[in-house]
Write an enzyme that holds these catalytic residues in place. Structure first.
Site, short mmCIF file in Angstrom:
data_model
loop_
_atom_site.label_atom_id
_atom_site.label_comp_id
_atom_site.label_asym_id
_atom_site.label_seq_id
_atom_site.Cartn_x
_atom_site.Cartn_y
_atom_site.Cartn_z
N ARG A 76 0.78 -1.12 0.07
CA ARG A 76 -0.07 0.28 -0.01
C ARG A 76 0.77 1.28 -0.01
O ARG A 76 0.52 2.15 -0.70
CB ARG A 76 -1.06 0.12 1.45
CG ARG A 76 -2.01 -0.88 1.19
CD ARG A 76 -2.89 -0.50 0.47
NE ARG A 76 -4.16 0.37 0.91
CZ ARG A 76 -5.29 0.65 0.10
NH1 ARG A 76 -5.73 0.23 -1.04
NH2 ARG A 76 -6.26 1.48 0.68
N GLN A 106 -10.44 9.81 6.87
CA GLN A 106 -10.26 8.84 7.22
C GLN A 106 -9.11 7.79 6.42
O GLN A 106 -8.59 6.86 6.70
CB GLN A 106 -11.52 7.45 6.85
CG GLN A 106 -12.44 8.07 7.88
CD GLN A 106 -13.81 7.34 7.39
OE1 GLN A 106 -13.95 6.28 7.68
NE2 GLN A 106 -14.85 8.06 6.78
N ASN A 107 -8.63 8.52 5.36
CA ASN A 107 -7.62 7.95 4.58
C ASN A 107 -6.09 8.20 5.19
O ASN A 107 -5.85 9.03 5.76
CB ASN A 107 -7.34 8.77 3.34
CG ASN A 107 -9.04 8.61 2.50
OD1 ASN A 107 -9.50 7.56 2.90
ND2 ASN A 107 -9.15 9.44 1.54
N ASP A 109 -3.42 7.90 3.58
CA ASP A 109 -2.38 8.11 2.48
C ASP A 109 -2.22 9.81 2.90
O ASP A 109 -2.64 10.37 3.71
CB ASP A 109 -2.95 8.11 1.01
CG ASP A 109 -4.23 8.75 0.80
OD1 ASP A 109 -4.35 9.93 0.99
OD2 ASP A 109 -5.09 8.22 0.17
N HIS A 124 -8.00 7.86 11.21
CA HIS A 124 -7.35 6.57 11.17
C HIS A 124 -5.84 6.33 10.94
O HIS A 124 -5.34 5.29 10.50
CB HIS A 124 -7.92 5.70 10.00
CG HIS A 124 -9.55 5.44 10.20
ND1 HIS A 124 -10.37 5.10 9.41
CD2 HIS A 124 -10.30 5.47 11.37
CE1 HIS A 124 -11.57 4.90 9.92
NE2 HIS A 124 -11.48 5.40 11.20
N CYS A 135 7.62 -0.77 21.90
CA CYS A 135 8.12 0.17 22.63
C CYS A 135 7.48 1.62 22.21
O CYS A 135 7.49 2.38 22.90
CB CYS A 135 9.57 0.50 22.70
SG CYS A 135 10.34 1.14 21.37
N CYS A 161 14.75 -0.91 20.53
CA CYS A 161 14.35 -2.24 21.44
C CYS A 161 14.31 -3.45 20.64
O CYS A 161 14.09 -4.72 21.21
CB CYS A 161 13.02 -2.16 22.06
SG CYS A 161 11.70 -2.28 21.20
N THR A 202 -17.06 8.38 1.22
CA THR A 202 -17.22 7.25 2.54
C THR A 202 -18.37 6.60 2.79
O THR A 202 -19.43 7.20 2.29
CB THR A 202 -16.67 8.13 3.89
OG1 THR A 202 -16.77 7.27 5.02
CG2 THR A 202 -17.78 9.46 4.21
N ALA A 245 -15.63 12.37 -6.97
CA ALA A 245 -14.71 13.32 -6.10
C ALA A 245 -14.18 14.19 -7.27
O ALA A 245 -14.05 15.64 -7.12
CB ALA A 245 -13.72 13.04 -5.11
P1 OAD Z 1 -15.11 2.40 2.03
O1 OAD Z 1 -14.13 1.70 0.82
O2 OAD Z 1 -15.98 1.83 2.96
O3 OAD Z 1 -16.00 3.40 0.75
C1 OAD Z 1 -15.55 3.90 -0.13
C2 OAD Z 1 -16.81 4.93 -0.55
O4 OAD Z 1 -16.29 5.81 -1.54
C3 OAD Z 1 -18.27 4.28 -1.10
O5 OAD Z 1 -19.40 5.03 -0.57
C4 OAD Z 1 -18.07 4.75 -2.53
O6 OAD Z 1 -19.23 4.77 -3.10
C5 OAD Z 1 -17.42 6.08 -2.52
N1 OAD Z 1 -16.60 6.09 -3.99
C6 OAD Z 1 -15.95 5.28 -4.64
N2 OAD Z 1 -15.43 5.93 -5.64
C7 OAD Z 1 -15.60 7.29 -5.45
C8 OAD Z 1 -15.07 8.47 -5.99
N3 OAD Z 1 -14.45 8.25 -7.36
N4 OAD Z 1 -15.59 9.63 -5.47
C9 OAD Z 1 -16.34 9.63 -4.54
N5 OAD Z 1 -16.74 8.42 -3.68
C10 OAD Z 1 -16.34 7.41 -4.39
O7 OAD Z 1 -14.12 3.64 2.43
P2 OAD Z 1 -14.39 4.37 3.81
O8 OAD Z 1 -16.04 4.78 4.20
O9 OAD Z 1 -13.32 5.55 3.87
O10 OAD Z 1 -10.65 1.97 8.38
O11 OAD Z 1 -14.08 3.35 4.78
C11 OAD Z 1 -13.99 3.64 6.20
C12 OAD Z 1 -12.88 2.68 6.78
O12 OAD Z 1 -13.03 1.63 6.58
C13 OAD Z 1 -11.43 3.00 6.19
O13 OAD Z 1 -10.83 4.07 6.63
C14 OAD Z 1 -10.71 1.75 6.81
C15 OAD Z 1 -11.89 0.70 6.67
O14 OAD Z 1 -11.89 -0.06 7.81
C16 OAD Z 1 -9.54 1.49 8.98
O15 OAD Z 1 -8.69 0.87 8.29
C17 OAD Z 1 -9.65 1.74 10.26
#
Ligand code: OAD
Length: 257
Positions: A76, A106-107, A109, A124, A135, A161, A202, A245
């Site tokens: 990644r 939440q990203n 990157d 996150h 450690c 460590c 999201t 987006a």
């Molecule tokens: P998800 O992969 O769950 O959801 C991605 C969202 O982005 C979906 O609703 C898609 O419809 C939308 N999507 C896809 N392509 C897109 C685009 N080009 N423009 C706009 N939207 C688009 O991702 P998150 O909601 O970020 O956490 O996931 C939340 C968390 O779940 C992540 O941060 C990660 C995972 O577990 C951890 O790792 C703790």
């Protein structure tokens, strides 16, 4: 995708953004999708199609098989380094020059930063913030990253460590970073009626981040979702813009000029 053309921006969305004093931008994996970073749950491209996240994104998985987990995160990291911010990231950076903008993502990157934004909160964590899993000492070296996906790769060793070095991401069952939570709460509390919360890419499934749009709404902000599909939070948003987006955000920002 032709979503943006098929779904013109509602005048109310443009008016809300134009009149906002402050804008809180909440972003998820969809924000980086058009840069080439697969989202977590999207069909076919979603990483969850190929891997069981419970084998990767948990402290238990790490304890059982650090080389398996590290290999995935190292790949990644390589991918994130190889891609560029997209037009959506750049639009948000431009928005930050025109309005008072806070970003809580939440990203893990760094594409917002590379587009020129300053990010208030990585809720996150950040994939490049490496630290010792024993450690907790920050690891400042450059880890070797694979050019191709590999199934196993030994993590770097902590010089303090001798423990295994892990990525600075939040795994399931772990607490969110305190500074990120505090910064997000401060940005939410700073919202006033007439301000805007833009929720981009999201699924609204993972808490506490999934609760932030509702908190913004309760502060009086106008909540606008940008996502090609309906999500868990669509119903509570004042406006939804069904597009990607990189298509929608530049058009919103262009309308401010
Ligand atoms: P998800 O992969 O769950 O959801 C991605 C969202 O982005 C979906 O609703 C898609 O419809 C939308 N999507 C896809 N392509 C897109 C685009 N080009 N423009 C706009 N939207 C688009 O991702 P998150 O909601 O970020 O956490 O996931 C939340 C968390 O779940 C992540 O941060 C990660 C995972 O577990 C951890 O790792 C703790």
């Amino acid at each position: 995708m032709t979503g943006a053309e098929e779904h013109p921006l509602p005048a109310e969305v443009l008016a809300a953004v134009r009149e906002a004093r402050r804008i809180l931008v909440l972003t998820g994996a969809g924000m980086s999708a058009e840069s080439g970073i697969a989202t977590f749950r999207d069909a076919q491209t979603g990483l969850w199609e190929e891997f069981d996240p419970m084998r990767l994104a948990t402290p238990e998985a790490w304890a059982e098989d650090p080389a398996f987990v590290w290999a995935w995160y190292a790949w990644r990291m390589h991918l994130v380094r190889a891609v560029e911010p997209n037009a959506g990231h750049r639009a948000i950076a431009e928005l930050g020059r025109l309005r008072e903008v806070s970003i809580a993502t939440q990203n893990v990157d760094d594409l917002h930063e590379r587009a020129g934004s300053s990010v208030a909160a990585h809720v996150h964590g950040s994939i490049f913030d490496l630290r010792c899993s024993d450690c907790g000492a920050p690891f400042v070296g450059e880890p070797e990253l694979p050019e191709e996906p590999v199934e196993r790769l030994d993590p770097p060793t902590c010089p303090e460590c001798g423990g295994d070095v892990r990525p600075g991401v939040v795994w399931f069952g772990e607490m969110l970073p305190e500074d990120a939570v505090a910064a997000t709460e401060a940005a939410l509390e700073a919202l006033e009626p007439g301000d805007v919360c833009l929720v981009v890419g999201t699924s609204g499934l993972v808490f506490p981040a999934a609760g932030y749009p509702a908190m913004a709404r309760s502060e009086g902000a106008t909540v606008i979702e940008v996502n090609p599909v309906e999500t868990e939070i669509s119903d509570m948003c004042h406006h939804v813009v069904r597009g990607s987006a990189a298509q929608v955000l530049p058009r919103i920002v262009a309308a401010l000029g």
